[in-house]
Design a protein around this motif. Structure first.
Motif, PDB file in Angstrom:
ATOM      1  N   CYS A 162      -5.186   3.040  -1.089  1.00 44.46           N
ATOM      2  CA  CYS A 162      -5.368   3.474   0.773  1.00 44.46           C
ATOM      3  C   CYS A 162      -5.380   5.212   1.786  1.00 44.46           C
ATOM      4  O   CYS A 162      -5.616   4.692   1.839  1.00 44.46           O
ATOM      5  N   CYS A 211      -7.819  -3.100  -0.312  1.00 43.40           N
ATOM      6  CA  CYS A 211      -8.478  -2.270   0.065  1.00 43.40           C
ATOM      7  C   CYS A 211      -8.674  -1.259  -1.112  1.00 43.40           C
ATOM      8  O   CYS A 211      -9.217  -0.489  -0.639  1.00 43.40           O
ATOM      9  N   THR A 223      -2.901  -0.241  -3.425  1.00 42.47           N
ATOM     10  CA  THR A 223      -4.379   0.599  -3.155  1.00 42.47           C
ATOM     11  C   THR A 223      -4.105   1.409  -3.497  1.00 42.47           C
ATOM     12  O   THR A 223      -3.313   2.021  -2.478  1.00 42.47           O
ATOM     13  N   ASN A 274      -8.636   6.354   0.194  1.00 37.73           N
ATOM     14  CA  ASN A 274      -9.531   5.231   1.933  1.00 37.73           C
ATOM     15  C   ASN A 274      -9.085   6.344   2.787  1.00 37.73           C
ATOM     16  O   ASN A 274     -10.175   6.218   3.378  1.00 37.73           O
ATOM     17  N   GLU A 326       0.794  -0.990  -0.073  1.00 35.48           N
ATOM     18  CA  GLU A 326       0.058   0.009  -0.247  1.00 35.48           C
ATOM     19  C   GLU A 326       0.824   1.310  -0.252  1.00 35.48           C
ATOM     20  O   GLU A 326       1.530   1.639   0.846  1.00 35.48           O
TER      21      GLU A 326
HETATM   22 ZN   LIG Z   1      -5.999   0.565   2.494  1.00 40.50          ZN
END
Ligand SMILES: [Zn+2]
Ligand code: B12
Ligand code: B12
Ligand code: SF4
Ligand code: SF4
Ligand SMILES: [Zn+2]
Ligand SMILES: [Zn+2]
Lengths: 461, 275, 461, 275
Positions: free
Chosen positions: A219, A268, A217, A223, A163
């Motif tokens: 993230c 994710c 990701t 996120n 990530e």
């Molecule tokens: Zn994540």
């Protein structure tokens, strides 16, 4: 480097869970996107396990063993174990190697004994600190990441993920202030630049071993926006802003694939449906079986396009129903079984559509990730495929359009905060320059001043 | 053809669920042909037949074998130790290996206990056991199957297991410890709100200056971290671990502290909770 | 007392989640079986909360408040909160009343503020102890149950349930020894007798208040068998034996309805699909969102017929994703949303069928509860509807037949242990007398001797 | 029409998901018309305009208002206390009520801080704050947004909040405590394996005989039970709770033990973790 300028999927109806245009095989007889969905489980090491290498190895063994035991006890045909490294596992590459090794041994034992198909994903931590010179490139931490990646690949990981955090400095600033220009700069420009650096390296490492480059990701950015946006009644970030950040995130996470990552992309990455539509690689997603760790507003929708179906790192401890690796593998395993039954019986499209409709109008963030809308955003991205900035910008504009259409047709209602934030953001984005260099220069001027953590050198700017 | 049948006809189950229990099943063998069992079973008659009847969980055969033996003048003690118990040892071995199942164990246990009872009648007193244990289910808790298994395993392994029942007031537990001075005590609770009885039991014991070498605490909702938050206790995972714990107290003089540390080794298998 | 001698459902295809022939309404604008599925959540009080009434009330308030908060935060249209009493809540009826009251207040507040439809189920504990005279009837404990029930009904419970334990003594003995005769006696005869005693009383209490008599579960018997049977690789109870016990359990749990319970029947009655097929009342079920608490082999299948979809009492504590009332309501809430989307879009039957097929051949226990097979067992029961013993016997025989047919058609494979146990059980059952009194006499002779806890007086025998 | 569109056309969303955020939204009002805000805002100019610029998060207006005021000869201290801070107080009130959102708060905070900086330049020294606090993210942990919010809330409420950053070695935390003698310290960790830093920090402080009135520990994976397993600490739930905790230390001389007990009361709302 190849850039996507055309959609691999020719129409959205073709996109469905368990099937990807370019399936991936890994050791221990497992395939991804090859006609069935693989459940994934991951569990965070317990507090205290970071105190010594031996403890961490014991912890990793224990997690693997429990997961395997439950898998055969409920009859799962396959599963993937992921271990997301904590700081020490990456900072001491020896830990990374030995933790991987013990998990690989256990998985292999079950593979041999029961014939169960298994996979072992290792996700070293991005421990780089932009605001501490030399920043993202060439620091000690940066080197440790490389060594850890190699240690995992050499010791039995069947694929590698990360990530990565490039651009976080700018996007954090932007997300918390609703400054959409900073968000676009952080994700579309800085994030994309850093991804290239990170992913070329990972792909090179994987080439040397029987280990696949998985994916990244967003993230650190999309996120973060999603988490801060929170539930329907939270009053932090507008969910429309988070939706735009997510769309941009797809343009950024695509870079991993352009550098050679082949999937399954990391769970994710809620932007993965868009990346799959563009690139045809299998994806991991998470949603309603990640409640252990977070609350999203699209728990079913994210299953519609999943090739790997995951939980989210959870406390490693005892539940009444067993230990958490057991409990959560059972949760994802049963959902994957449902999807596989649908695929087998020719009802996959129906299940995909009801997964999607369950959350399509719950929140603007889900709306833009519904596979039909994800496809539209994908198209906006590949239209400007060669330019990371312009494609992220186009993604955000298309997302805005999708939201506005849903509002106009009376299917989605926005709060004033969401409405105002969206209007405001779209107006700003529309007014941005159409030249990446010009945009970058502007942003460098503004944000090197406003964002103390931001260091242009980390991006060779 | 209804819709579900149509769907069903398309389904390749290997993509949905695999019955590993069927997949890994080896060929059937007769229990007495298992090599471990052969090592355990007595070679000479009538002990062999006595043990075999237990092995088969055949209560009638067991009783008539025992009676025959007694009539033939064998000592009741020998019948118990060289016949009945050996049969039970063989049963335990098969259960551990996964060839025998709980009902086998229960029926064999019943057969053995009946035989022992007949012998004890002749003896005129209780036969020598490895030692006395006390088991109970916490006050306010009705769930007693785990405890019943614990008691069964202890008895099958030669312990004199006192069973206090379920929903047992703490005071009765203390009384039983005073009376029986058990070498091991077990408590079962299946609820968060009844496992809190365990530390109270320990406190009461300590107040009276009483002690048990170890107090095994188990049951569906009980967590290791909770059990290890008070002294004297050991978190128990599977009922069939109980006699192994008791044996290690008896033979190796293990303390509760050692049991906690060496649990996996003592019970001889991977125990996730202890890894 | 009315006995079911005909099926309310005319064919199995009519049975589907979210719809019951006789929907139930409760206060706070909620309906069960009226075209949508209601998610349920329940959480066990923390250790230590039993120490005082105040603590327990605080605990109950906290659980209700957290659940409500998450419900509105993710947009659930409705939900049910259940509280399963621990010993003290039932033994001190004042606790029962005050705990109920605080939860009712909180639910009502959310109902007023947000318009969310809610329900409050209270399940006092069956604290009776058969082996302690006077046993199941008229003991102090027995009287406390009655008082607690009334306290709940008077203080805002919208329905009442219980997990009654009649017959447990004999069935426990039988289950652990594979003695199917004892199991049939415990469930079919003793269980059914005790149910009448327990349920006539509950129905009478409910009549006095705006509170519905919900239902019972064969937890004490069929679930005990299921839990002891465990996973595929466990070596305790044969899964075929557990399947027969489950079929018998339906004949027993039906008694509650015959006494006036109207549903939704209690979630952990895995026999509920059979009872629904017979009686048309709405049911609660649990499965893949009960992994927190236990591992079953039919996590999806149980959703196929659910009107209320539940988790299972879980530790009350913090998860990364929130507290457990939040986390697990989100889990059941999202699954219910999927079912509701299917119902809305006319794809409910398809979803029902893939739920079912996911587990139909995973294990013999799931097989007999697949709605088509559940219907067959229901028919076997109503054929002997007037005789609790004969109908339980018929249910077991039909279940055996269903399993054997699946084996013969190559769809289900049994292990030797399962095969032998089934053959043996069916042989014994077939040989049993066709007269209930004769069977009861035989059993009284055998089991009063073999089962020390069994007390015929508790059943007026 | 594709299949999903067909399905979609049949869907009554009220059975699937309800957007309560939209349902419960009241009519729009101008922030300065809110009754609480009216009570907080200064009545006289130019303080009123200064406060309003902060309320609207308008950095440019804020700066020019402040400069106008200074030119008109107002004292920098008065501008800060009667203008800028009042505006921020109004912002906090609206945030607490749910009419204002985080970006409003951040932008208002930025506007206020810029104004304060200008005033401080004139003053020639830092303006008086309520007190000094120290905040950090645990060593090995990169997650810093929670900490950033904590710092922002403290500053917006008149504290001099020292921000040590993320992945901060424990030794640096100790040094900062020695140097700044904070009235409140906050630590953020989002991982099971980094929250273990908190007790180490406390241990190190104790070794050196140092103390802070309270050490607020929060972050995504941190549990109350863990935080309460060592001294000096208070489990922190929401970033906006931080200034309320600091205030109650400052004004009511609350100790960490009292903060634990009275958390819900102090922050003025139901907090599930503390119920
Ligand atoms: Zn994540
Ligand atoms: C069957 C069951 C029942 C049956 C019990 C029948 C019986 N004969 O005992 C009945 C219907 C009576 C019942 C009732 C209730 N139950 Co109940 N029940 C269960 C269930 C589903 C299975 C229990 C079981 O028999 N398991 C099989 C046995 C063999 O397991 P075991 O006892 O744990 O023993 C194993 C190990 O723990 C170990 N072991 C045990 N002790 C020891 C000791 C030592 C030394 C060692 C080494 C090992 C060891 O050995 C065994 C394995 O080999 C559990 C779920 C679960 N996760 O356990 C819920 C469960 C225990 N029940 C629960 C509840 C809430 C209830 C009720 C309170 C509900 C209600 N309000 O009506 C009532 C109790 C009423 C009361 N009087 O207070 C909850 C408890 C939640 C909590 N508060 O913590 C549970 C956990 C369900 C859940 N939510 O997950 N229940
Ligand atoms: C976004 C995110 C990231 C981003 C962070 C970006 C950033 N700018 O900080 C990035 C991508 C960097 C990231 C990376 C990783 N992450 Co991360 N991440 C998250 C996520 C999804 C959200 C975090 C967040 O920003 N929340 C929003 C902020 C506002 O919340 P907060 O910080 O908790 O603060 C709130 C309260 O706690 C409170 N608060 C905080 N401190 C204090 C103090 C006081 C006094 C008070 C009163 C209140 C208070 O105030 C805020 C609310 O108002 C969480 C999930 C989660 N449940 O939190 C996982 C999570 C923290 N990450 C996790 C993991 C595993 C990782 C990685 C290790 C994965 C990997 N191997 O690559 C890496 C870290 C690598 C490394 N260096 O070690 C796990 C940790 C599991 C564990 N071991 O415990 C989590 C919990 C996800 C999960 N499984 O649930 N992550
Ligand atoms: S959000 Fe969760 S799954 Fe994704 S990277 Fe962070 S911890 Fe891992
Ligand atoms: S099995 Fe679970 S749901 Fe059913 S009664 Fe027992 S505790 Fe409650
Ligand atoms: Zn994840
Ligand atoms: Zn249940």
């Amino acid at each position: 480097m190849k850039r996507f300028t055309r959609m691999i999927y020719k129409n959205p109806e073709e996109i469905i869970f368990g099937n990807a245009k370019f399936p991936v095989s890994e050791r221990w007889n497992i395939q991804f996107g090859a006609g069935y969905v693989v459940p994934e489980v991951k569990v965070a090491p317990q507090e205290g396990s970071e105190a010594s290498k031996e403890k961490m190895i014991g912890e990793c063994r224990n997690i693997a063993q429990s997961a395997c035991q439950r898998a055969v006890s409920i009859g799962l045909p396959s599963f993937m174990l992921e271990q997301e490294h904590v700081f020490q596992q990456t900072n001491y590459p020896e830990w990374a190697g030995e933790c991987t090794q013990i998990q690989a041994e256990i998985l292999e034992r079950y593979y041999d004994e029961y014939g169960i198909s298994v996979a072992l994903r290792q996700t070293p931590a991005d421990i780089r600190v932009e605001e501490r010179a030399p920043g993202l490139r060439g620091s000690d931490y940066d080197n440790k990441i490389e060594e850890s990646m190699e240690a995992c690949a050499a010791n039995g990981a069947s694929d590698l993920c990360i990530e990565s955090m490039g651009g976080k400095s700018a996007s954090d600033y932007g997300i918390s202030r609703g400054d959409i220009k900073a968000v676009l700069f952080g994700i579309g420009v800085l994030g994309s630049i850093d991804m290239e650096y990170v992913w070329k390296r990972i792909v090179n490492i994987c080439k040397k071993y029987d280990c696949r480059p998985g994916g990244d990701t967003d993230c650190a950015q999309a996120n973060t926006a999603m988490f801060m946006a929170g539930g329907l009644l939270d009053k932090d970030i507008a969910h429309t802003t988070a939706a735009l950040a997510r769309a941009m995130g797809a343009a950024r996470s695509l870079v991993a694939v352009e550098c050679g990552a082949i999937g399954p992309l990391k769970d994710c990455g809620y932007e993965n449906p868009i990346v799959k539509a563009i690139s045809g690689v299998p994806i991991a997603t998470e949603g309603k079986n990640a409640v252990c760790a977070h609350s999203d507003l699209m728990g079913n929708l994210m299953a519609a396009t999943a090739d790997v179906w995951s939980n989210e790192s959870v406390y490693h401890r005892q539940e009444m129903g067993g230990t958490t690796p057991e409990v959560w593998l059972q949760a994802t395993g049963y959902e994957a079984a449902l999807m596989n039954t649908a695929l087998q019986t020719g009802t996959g499209e129906t299940l995909r559509d009801i997964y999607t409709l369950t959350d399509k109008y719950r929140d603007p963030q889900g709306l833009i990730l519904a596979y039909d809308n994800a496809y539209r955003i994908g198209k906006a991205i590949v239209n400007y495929g060669k330019d990371p900035y312009l494609r992220a910008r186009a993604a955000a504009l298309e997302a805005g359009k999708i939201i506005n259409e849903a509002v106009d047709s009376g299917k989605l209602y926005l709060t004033r905060f969401e409405r105002d934030s969206l209007d405001n953001a779209l107006k700003i984005i529309e007014g941005l320059p159409l030249d990446a260099d010009q945009f970058t220069d502007e942003c460098l001027r503004t944000y090197t001043r406003k964002v103390p953590e931001f260091d242009p050198k980390s991006y060779e700017l | 053809m209804s819709n579900i049948e149509e769907l069903e006809s398309k389904l390749d189950q290997n993509f949905v669920a695999i019955r590993y229990n069927v997949e890994i099943e080896g060929p059937a063998i007769k229990p007495e042909n298992d090599s471990d069992v052969q090592n355990i079973l007595p070679k000479e008659e009538p002990y062999k037949s006595i043990a075999l009847a237990v092995l088969y969980g055949d209560m009638e055969a067991s009783l008539s074998n025992v009676n025959d033996g007694l009539e033939a003048g064998l000592s009741p003690i020998d019948i118990i130790n060289n016949g009945l118990m050996k049969g039970m040892d063989a049963v335990s071995a098969l259960y551990t290996k996964g060839f025998y199942f709980l009902p086998d164990l229960m029926l064999s246990g019943d057969s053995m206990m009946e035989g022992v009872r007949v012998c004890e009648k002749i003896l005129g007193h209780k036969s020598e056991t490895k030692g006395t244990t006390v088991s109970f289910v916490a006050e306010g808790d009705p769930h007693d199957i785990g405890k019943n298994l614990v008691v069964m395993f202890l008895r099958a392994n030669g312990y004199d297991a006192v069973d206090l029942g379920r929903d047992v007031p703490t005071s009765e537990v203390i009384k039983a410890v005073e009376e029986y001075k058990p070498i091991f005590m077990t408590g079962t609770a299946l609820m968060t709100t009844t496992m809190t009885v365990f530390p109270k039991v320990v406190e009461e014991l300590q107040k009276k200056g009483l002690e048990v070498p170890a107090f095994g605490c188990g049951g569906g909702s009980v967590r290791k971290d909770f059990v290890e938050s008070f002294p004297m206790s050991v978190y128990g995972v599977e009922a069939y671990h109980t006699p192994k714990l008791a044996d290690s107290i008896l033979k190796d003089k293990k303390t509760w502290k050692e049991l906690r540390k060496e649990y996996s080794k003592i019970v001889g298998e991977f125990v996730p909770e202890y890894a």
